[in-house]
Design a protein around this motif. Structure first.
Motif, mmCIF file in Angstrom:
data_model
loop_
_atom_site.group_PDB
_atom_site.id
_atom_site.type_symbol
_atom_site.label_atom_id
_atom_site.label_comp_id
_atom_site.label_asym_id
_atom_site.label_seq_id
_atom_site.Cartn_x
_atom_site.Cartn_y
_atom_site.Cartn_z
ATOM 1 N N GLU A 141 0.820 -1.219 0.000
ATOM 2 C CA GLU A 141 0.000 0.000 0.000
ATOM 3 C C GLU A 141 0.848 1.260 0.000
ATOM 4 O OE1 GLU A 141 -2.437 -0.252 3.425
ATOM 5 O OE2 GLU A 141 -3.588 -1.993 2.746
ATOM 6 N N ALA A 142 2.046 1.205 0.583
ATOM 7 C CA ALA A 142 2.831 2.425 0.805
ATOM 8 C C ALA A 142 3.597 2.879 -0.427
ATOM 9 C CB ALA A 142 3.799 2.218 1.966
ATOM 10 N N LEU A 143 4.118 1.972 -1.238
ATOM 11 C CA LEU A 143 4.974 2.345 -2.358
ATOM 12 C C LEU A 143 4.122 2.885 -3.501
ATOM 13 C CD1 LEU A 143 7.535 -0.599 -2.363
ATOM 14 C CD2 LEU A 143 7.760 1.678 -1.348
ATOM 15 N N MET A 144 4.426 4.129 -3.915
ATOM 16 C CA MET A 144 3.691 4.798 -4.983
ATOM 17 C C MET A 144 4.674 5.457 -5.930
ATOM 18 S SD MET A 144 0.613 6.519 -2.751
ATOM 19 C CE MET A 144 -0.292 5.541 -1.537
ATOM 20 N N ILE A 145 4.249 5.736 -7.145
ATOM 21 C CA ILE A 145 5.101 6.324 -8.168
ATOM 22 C C ILE A 145 4.660 7.757 -8.426
ATOM 23 C CG2 ILE A 145 3.660 5.475 -10.076
ATOM 24 C CD1 ILE A 145 6.283 5.078 -11.647
ATOM 25 N N THR A 146 5.641 8.652 -8.572
ATOM 26 C CA THR A 146 5.364 10.060 -8.816
ATOM 27 C C THR A 146 5.337 10.357 -10.314
ATOM 28 O OG1 THR A 146 7.712 10.604 -8.669
ATOM 29 C CG2 THR A 146 6.447 10.660 -6.631
ATOM 30 N N ARG A 147 5.090 11.625 -10.627
ATOM 31 C CA ARG A 147 4.997 12.009 -12.035
ATOM 32 C C ARG A 147 6.337 11.884 -12.742
ATOM 33 N NH1 ARG A 147 2.998 17.996 -13.518
ATOM 34 N NH2 ARG A 147 5.067 18.444 -12.650
ATOM 35 N N ASP A 148 7.441 12.143 -12.025
ATOM 36 C CA ASP A 148 8.761 12.013 -12.631
ATOM 37 C C ASP A 148 9.326 10.606 -12.496
ATOM 38 O OD1 ASP A 148 8.909 12.203 -9.940
ATOM 39 O OD2 ASP A 148 10.504 13.693 -9.874
ATOM 40 N N GLU A 149 8.426 9.615 -12.291
ATOM 41 C CA GLU A 149 8.774 8.193 -12.296
ATOM 42 C C GLU A 149 9.758 7.830 -11.184
ATOM 43 O OE1 GLU A 149 10.124 7.171 -16.165
ATOM 44 O OE2 GLU A 149 8.178 7.548 -17.125
ATOM 45 N N ASN A 150 9.533 8.378 -10.005
ATOM 46 C CA ASN A 150 10.287 8.004 -8.818
ATOM 47 C C ASN A 150 9.362 7.272 -7.848
ATOM 48 O OD1 ASN A 150 12.950 9.050 -9.321
ATOM 49 N ND2 ASN A 150 12.070 11.095 -9.134
ATOM 50 N N ILE A 151 9.952 6.442 -7.006
ATOM 51 C CA ILE A 151 9.197 5.684 -6.017
ATOM 52 C C ILE A 151 9.253 6.418 -4.682
ATOM 53 C CG2 ILE A 151 8.920 3.478 -4.855
ATOM 54 C CD1 ILE A 151 8.337 3.368 -7.813
ATOM 55 N N VAL A 152 8.111 6.511 -4.023
ATOM 56 C CA VAL A 152 8.031 7.175 -2.733
ATOM 57 C C VAL A 152 7.193 6.317 -1.799
ATOM 58 C CG1 VAL A 152 5.995 8.528 -3.372
ATOM 59 C CG2 VAL A 152 7.503 9.349 -1.565
ATOM 60 N N ASP A 153 7.576 6.339 -0.522
ATOM 61 C CA ASP A 153 6.883 5.576 0.520
ATOM 62 C C ASP A 153 5.940 6.526 1.255
ATOM 63 O OD1 ASP A 153 6.061 4.101 2.696
ATOM 64 O OD2 ASP A 153 7.961 3.062 2.904
ATOM 65 N N VAL A 154 4.628 6.296 1.122
ATOM 66 C CA VAL A 154 3.610 7.195 1.678
ATOM 67 C C VAL A 154 2.813 6.449 2.736
ATOM 68 C CG1 VAL A 154 1.626 8.662 1.179
ATOM 69 C CG2 VAL A 154 3.449 8.424 -0.510
ATOM 70 N N ARG A 155 2.655 7.087 3.891
ATOM 71 C CA ARG A 155 1.817 6.561 4.965
ATOM 72 C C ARG A 155 0.835 7.653 5.366
ATOM 73 N NH1 ARG A 155 6.362 3.484 8.767
ATOM 74 N NH2 ARG A 155 7.329 2.298 7.053
ATOM 75 N N ILE A 156 -0.444 7.339 5.252
ATOM 76 C CA ILE A 156 -1.482 8.334 5.448
ATOM 77 C C ILE A 156 -2.614 7.725 6.260
ATOM 78 C CG2 ILE A 156 -2.829 7.823 3.373
ATOM 79 C CD1 ILE A 156 -2.955 10.889 2.946
ATOM 80 N N ALA A 157 -3.286 8.548 7.062
ATOM 81 C CA ALA A 157 -4.402 8.114 7.917
ATOM 82 C C ALA A 157 -5.595 9.013 7.658
ATOM 83 C CB ALA A 157 -4.011 8.162 9.389
#
Length: 395
Positions: A141-157
């Motif tokens: 659920e946490a790993l997402m891709i940005t517009r410039d094709e980078n991977i980011v780890d997002v944690r949201i509540a």
């Protein structure tokens, strides 16, 4: 004498006589229960101890039915606690939603009441899972891709509560799981439209706000009966394997920004100074222009004033102009001109000292005129010309 002492007879504390004898003895419990059972059987039908059997009595059936009906009706009383809502159903159809307090509704099987807590804050976690005061990451659920094709780890509540109990219970199947899935989808959409650098720095607040707005729109369209209270970004960071490289990049950007700020401060200090110097130069240029114009106008006026005199005596004016010009030219030359006919009296004149004093005076004042003692035998040609012009004018 006590009742149980020897010789007291068969008396007992109830004041009765001997067991089974006389009316003053204790009652027989078996006999009492036997008579009571017989009366009940006679009321609802059955065989009497001393008579033929008969069917159930109408009065007994009526009392029994009335009692059962009263008990059934009383079972419809219910109480709704503070912060809860009661959803009343009649034959499976929604009839009313009640506020906190005592209420009555048709009991089962006609009616049914469901209670829902509408003030409880529920939390949908995306990218992590809370377990016993600690958070366990969920990489799927946490790993997402940005517009410039980078991977980011997002944690949201996402915090939410029930806004419509009936819709929450009966209009949508598994609304809480749906809200979590919609939250994850909304975050992926928003992260996918922004670059990594923006998301890691100043974009956190915007990500939370846009996620809450999009999530509420979807929940309203689905009619889940849920209301989004707040969406909070717990953490946004690069994946753990590449975090050292990102930290180096962040430090480089900070150094770059610090250098830019230092250069900007220097520019803010230098530019006003240069502007002041430029303004001063412009003012000096304007003053010089006015001076030159005024001098030119004065020279023109002076020459115009000499025109009538020149017309009256051209030869005299030519001589005067020539002498004035030569005086101006020779005044700038560090030389002393003496009359060769009568110069014996100046044989011992200290010309070297006069020249040195003339040079120092010229350096200080910018002029080349020297006060030279003039005697009658050492008169410069200019002085002689002036005297001649003066004499001619007198004549």
């Amino acid at each position: 004498m006590a009742w149980n002492e020897p010789g007291g007879g068969s008396r007992d504390p109830w004041g009765g006589g001997p067991k089974g004898g006389g009316s003053g003895g204790p009652p027989d419990l078996d006999e009492v229960f036997r008579k009571l059972r017989a009366q009940v059987q006679g009321l609802f039908g059955g065989r009497m101890p001393s008579g033929p059997s008969r069917g159930p009595g109408a009065t007994g059936i009526s009392l029994l039915a009335l009692g059962a009906f009263v008990v059934w009706m009383l079972s419809g009383i219910y109480i709704v606690d503070q912060g809860w809502r009661g959803v009343e159903l009649t034959f499976g159809r929604h009839s009313d939603t009640t506020e906190p307090g005592p209420h009555w509704h048709w009991p089962r099987p006609i009616g049914q009441v469901e209670r829902v807590n509408v003030e409880q804050r529920r939390i949908a976690e995306v990218g992590y899972e809370s377990m016993q005061n600690r958070a366990r990451p969920v990489s799927a659920e946490a790993l997402m891709i940005t517009r410039d094709e980078n991977i980011v780890d997002v944690r949201i509540a996402a915090q939410y509560e029930v806004s419509d109990p009936f819709l929450y219970l009966f209009n949508f199947r598994m609304p809480e799981q749906t809200l979590k899935q919609v939250t994850e989808s909304a975050v992926r959409e928003i992260i996918g439209k922004r670059e990594l650098q923006y998301v890691l720095t100043e974009g956190r607040t915007e990500v939370a706000q846009e996620t809450g707005r999009l999530l509420q729109e979807v929940m309203d369209d689905y009619r889940t009966g849920l209301s989004v209270v707040q969406v909070a970004v717990q953490d946004i960071q690069p994946p753990e394997p590449v975090q050292p490289a990102f930290e180096d990049a962040i430090r480089a950007r900070e150094d770059e920004q610090r250098t830019i700020n230092r250069a900007q401060a220097y520019a803010n200090e230098l530019i006003p100074r240069a502007q002041g110097q430029a303004a001063r130069i412009l003012e000096e240029a304007d003053g010089y222009r006015e001076q030159v114009i005024a001098q030119a106008e004065g020279d023109a006026a002076r020459f115009e004033a000499l025109v009538p005199q020149y017309r009256a005596d051209p030869q005299l004016m030519r001589q005067r102009i020539y002498l004035e010009t030569m005086e101006e030219i020779l005044g700038r030359v560090p030389k002393v001109m003496l009359d060769s006919e009568s110069s014996q009296s100046l044989m011992y004149l200290p010309l070297d000292k006069l020249m040195d004093r003339r040079g120092s005076t010229t350096a200080l004042s910018g002029e080349t005129n020297i006060d030279v003692p003039q005697e009658r035998d050492a008169i410069s040609p200019t002085q002689r010309a002036r005297e001649a012009l003066r004499d001619r004018g007198t004549r």
